[in-house]
Design an enzyme around this catalytic site. Structure first.
Site, PDB file in Angstrom:
ATOM      1  N   TYR A  95      22.411  86.452  61.939  1.00  0.00           N
ATOM      2  CA  TYR A  95      22.256  87.144  63.027  1.00  0.00           C
ATOM      3  C   TYR A  95      21.135  87.969  63.654  1.00  0.00           C
ATOM      4  CZ  TYR A  95      27.136  85.484  63.781  1.00  0.00           C
ATOM      5  OH  TYR A  95      28.163  84.460  63.861  1.00  0.00           O
ATOM      6  N   GLU A 137      34.407  86.229  61.934  1.00  0.00           N
ATOM      7  CA  GLU A 137      34.208  85.179  61.104  1.00  0.00           C
ATOM      8  C   GLU A 137      34.440  85.833  59.612  1.00  0.00           C
ATOM      9  OE1 GLU A 137      30.214  84.223  62.165  1.00  0.00           O
ATOM     10  OE2 GLU A 137      30.966  83.601  64.195  1.00  0.00           O
ATOM     11  N   SER A 209      37.346  65.453  61.999  1.00  0.00           N
ATOM     12  CA  SER A 209      38.716  66.105  62.276  1.00  0.00           C
ATOM     13  C   SER A 209      39.679  65.402  60.935  1.00  0.00           C
ATOM     14  CB  SER A 209      39.118  65.151  63.617  1.00  0.00           C
ATOM     15  OG  SER A 209      38.587  66.093  64.686  1.00  0.00           O
ATOM     16  N   PHE A 386      33.722  66.647  70.393  1.00  0.00           N
ATOM     17  CA  PHE A 386      33.117  66.560  69.088  1.00  0.00           C
ATOM     18  C   PHE A 386      31.488  66.959  69.381  1.00  0.00           C
ATOM     19  CE2 PHE A 386      36.093  62.779  67.820  1.00  0.00           C
ATOM     20  CZ  PHE A 386      37.036  63.673  67.280  1.00  0.00           C
ATOM     21  N   GLY A 387      31.108  67.943  68.569  1.00  0.00           N
ATOM     22  CA  GLY A 387      29.761  68.599  68.703  1.00  0.00           C
ATOM     23  C   GLY A 387      29.931  69.872  69.566  1.00  0.00           C
TER      24      GLY A 387
END
Length: 392
Positions: A95, A137, A209, A386-387
């Site tokens: 970060y 996270e 997936s 997706f992405g």
């Protein structure tokens, strides 16, 4: 919490971002990769080349600046990004690197307007958001670690079976190479797979997936052959191994008593298969509608599997659309061309059903508009891109 002065200054920057557009994020990524090339092993380089990642980051920056004083508006987007980051093993030390290059980019792109006071405001705003991301996270990492069969970081899995599902899609069955337990997951989640491809300078990470219900025995991903990484995976054999991150993702089948409508196109069928198998596994008596669009019959994946699942779900109704080559009896409910929902308006649960979408973004955007036109509430339309995420 951020002070009002910081919020005001960040909001005043919105016109600067809007005028520059994706130039800002393109400059940011070029700068960051030049100074920190190790991050090329983390980011999807295909999305960099296509511009999708730059566009997604620009939208995220603009949204944060707009709703910096209304964080609840961004909660779903933040949760989605948290899961993406966790699947990529983004760590706290990443970060400050991003923050450094973000601030430097704003200085370099807006040398006249970006004064010390505005820079300080953005630094505070970024630090606040980074702290939120790091905390959430870490929660995802810990939760995965504490599951039976869970882990943190990557874990080695062996390909135990490969099945050709259609002309373009192969399924890979994966079991832990250490022989230990398999962590459970929710239908709709994905795995991040790390690939070290010969003749490539950087490791490639892709998210696929899970295409089967959680069962404590194996994972299954189903991959369409269409690029460098999928080509590499399609060339693997049973017995080969892959490094995999724990299951992640917030596009999941809700455990409610309402009817489910699963709508997909192409390889977007994969999370829908996990959802369908989960309904069968739970012996659900809910009404389930499975709507799928495909280019040709030879590209239809899981055809025989769908028939078997249908035997376990008496309340399942399936519809299939083919762009070309549509054949079959009327009982198979096969259509030709584009998926049009209006003729099914009297059949689909438009008043109370949950609608799950997955497929190419233009397809999902079109289907969402069709659903809204039928009277489906926006809150009951859920989708997975997706992405990098895009709004429909």
């Amino acid at each position: 919490m951020l002070c009002q002065r910081t919020i005001t200054l960040v909001k005043q920057s919105i016109p600067l971002l809007a005028d520059a557009g994706v130039e800002v994020t393109e400059h940011f990524y070029q700068r960051m990769f030049a100074h920190n090339p190790e991050l090329l092993d983390v980011f999807n380089l295909s999305n960099q080349r296509s511009g999708r990642q730059q566009f997604a980051l620009f939208n995220a920056l603009a949204a944060y600046a707009t709703y910096i004083d209304q964080p609840e508006v961004l909660s779903d987007a933040i949760k989605r990004i948290n899961h993406k980051h966790a699947s990529l093993s983004i760590q706290p030390h990443h970060y400050p690197i991003v923050g450094e290059h973000l601030l430097a980019t704003l200085r370099e792109k807006f040398p006249q307007q970006f004064n010390a006071e505005i820079e300080q405001a953005w630094a505070e705003a970024y630090a606040f958001l980074a702290d939120l991301f790091i905390t959430q996270e870490e929660g995802i990492y810990r939760q995965a670690e504490q599951h039976h069969g869970g882990w943190r970081g990557t874990r080695r899995f062996t390909i135990t079976q490969i099945v050709q599902e259609s002309d373009l899609v192969k399924s890979f069955y994966l079991k832990p190479s250490d022989g230990q337990a398999v962590m459970p997951y929710q239908a709709g989640q994905y795995l991040a797979v790390q690939c070290d491809i010969p003749d490539q300078s950087h490791r490639q990470i892709r998210q696929y997936s899970l295409s089967h219900a959680s069962n404590g025995q194996f994972y299954r991903i189903s991959v369409k052959l269409d690029n460098l990484v999928s080509g590499y995976l399609h060339g693997l054999h049973e017995g080969d191994e892959l490094d995999i991150s724990p299951p992640a993702g917030d596009f999941v089948l809700r455990q409610t008593d309402t009817p489910k409508v699963l709508i997909s196109a192409g390889v977007g069928i994969t999370p829908m298969m996990a959802m369908l198998h989960t309904q069968a596994q739970q012996q659900s008596d809910q009404a389930v509608f499975f709507l799928h669009a495909c280019r040709t019959p030879t590209q239809l994946s899981f055809n025989s599997e769908l028939t078997k699942v249908a035997d376990a779900l008496p309340a399942l109704t399936t519809y299939t659309w083919f762009e070309e080559g549509a054949t079959g009896t009327s009982s198979q409910q096969i259509g030709a061309g584009r998926m049009i929902l209006a003729p099914l308006s009297g059949t689909l649960p438009v008043n109370d059903g949950e609608f799950y979408l997955c497929g190419p973004t233009p397809f999902m955007a079109d289907l969402k508009q069709q659903l809204l036109a039928l009277g489906v509430d926006d809150a009951r339309i859920l989708y997975e891109v997706f992405g990098p995420h895009e709004s429909l």
